[in-house]
Write an enzyme that holds these catalytic residues in place. Sequence first.
Site, PDB file in Angstrom:
ATOM      1  N   LYS A  82       0.827  -1.209   0.000  1.00  0.00           N
ATOM      2  CA  LYS A  82       0.000   0.000   0.000  1.00  0.00           C
ATOM      3  C   LYS A  82       0.864   1.263   0.000  1.00  0.00           C
ATOM      4  CE  LYS A  82      -2.149  -1.183   3.788  1.00  0.00           C
ATOM      5  NZ  LYS A  82      -1.455  -2.468   4.017  1.00  0.00           N
TER       6      LYS A  82
ATOM      7  N   ARG B 175      -0.946  -9.257  13.280  1.00  0.00           N
ATOM      8  CA  ARG B 175      -1.457  -8.199  12.385  1.00  0.00           C
ATOM      9  C   ARG B 175      -2.295  -8.804  11.262  1.00  0.00           C
ATOM     10  NH1 ARG B 175       3.837  -5.465  10.763  1.00  0.00           N
ATOM     11  NH2 ARG B 175       2.583  -4.064   9.491  1.00  0.00           N
TER      12      ARG B 175
ATOM     13  N   ARG C 233      -9.648   1.078   8.987  1.00  0.00           N
ATOM     14  CA  ARG C 233      -9.150  -0.273   9.239  1.00  0.00           C
ATOM     15  C   ARG C 233     -10.167  -1.130   9.970  1.00  0.00           C
ATOM     16  NH1 ARG C 233      -3.269   0.422   8.993  1.00  0.00           N
ATOM     17  NH2 ARG C 233      -2.183  -1.542   9.299  1.00  0.00           N
TER      18      ARG C 233
ATOM     19  N   ARG D 163      11.203  -2.541  11.333  1.00  0.00           N
ATOM     20  CA  ARG D 163      10.172  -2.131  12.287  1.00  0.00           C
ATOM     21  C   ARG D 163       9.949  -3.235  13.318  1.00  0.00           C
ATOM     22  NH1 ARG D 163       5.195  -0.262   8.525  1.00  0.00           N
ATOM     23  NH2 ARG D 163       4.074  -1.319  10.194  1.00  0.00           N
TER      24      ARG D 163
ATOM     25  N   ARG E 153      11.276  -6.130   4.751  1.00  0.00           N
ATOM     26  CA  ARG E 153      11.043  -4.675   4.676  1.00  0.00           C
ATOM     27  C   ARG E 153      12.039  -3.930   5.554  1.00  0.00           C
ATOM     28  NH1 ARG E 153       5.151  -2.350   5.316  1.00  0.00           N
ATOM     29  NH2 ARG E 153       5.084  -3.610   7.207  1.00  0.00           N
TER      30      ARG E 153
END
Length: 215
Positions: A13, A172, A88, A161, A127
Amino acid sequence: MRIVLVGPPGAGKGTQAAFLAKNLSIPHISTGDLFRANISQGTELGKSAKSYMDAGELVPDSVTIGMAKDRMEQPDAANGFLLDGFPRNLSQAEALDEILQAADLSLDAVLDLEVEEDEVVKRIAGRRTCRKDSAHVFHVTYAPPKAEGVCDHCGGELYQRGDDSEDTVRNRLSVYHAETEPIIDYYKAQGLVSTIPALGEVAEITRRAMEALKK
Ligand code: ADP
Ligand code: AMP
């Protein structure tokens, strides 16, 4: 245009939002980036969000909706915006409708980035995010920075992260299925959803998204 991007964590996203926002000349509004900026600035809002983010839970609506509303009301968002990571859950989606209706506005499109779970897990595991600006995102193999550990855009340090750890990612993903996925049906009922297959080259996915927005 007023656009919502949906998709599981790691769907791309933020990556797509950067290109789409540039092409469409509208701001990219990521609630995750706003929370991370608040945390690094040590604000009260950041303090109230941190424990939820670390656990991979949603930050309460009482904190999130006001923050998103304030950002959408900034002058640069007067002619449109691209929402990434908001809404969300269903109550955020309803709140967004109310905010827009009160200003006599509406959404133009919802882009649902579709990627299978195995791929999302690989994307999140690799990531790397810039400490100075969490909108600057890389991947150790799919999108490596020019110099290891250094952001191409601003020279900031790249890090993994905390909520990209394996355990938190699992939570998540389950939060995504339980709380966020239902908003896709909510928006389908309004005829707003375009499903974008989001596996493959970043530029090709941007092209598909731009094509869907023309319809
Ligand atoms: P999200 O904002 O949905 O959580 P990101 O845009 O941060 O996802 O992307 C997650 C990771 O996947 C990042 O490391 C990014 O570089 C990488 N990525 C994004 N799009 C693609 C793609 N099309 N192919 C391979 N890797 C991608
Ligand atoms: P993201 O940067 O989109 O991956 O979001 C990181 C984390 O920020 C999420 O796991 C949540 O803890 C929090 N977050 C971001 N957006 C929202 C939202 N709209 N509602 C609640 N929590 C959010």
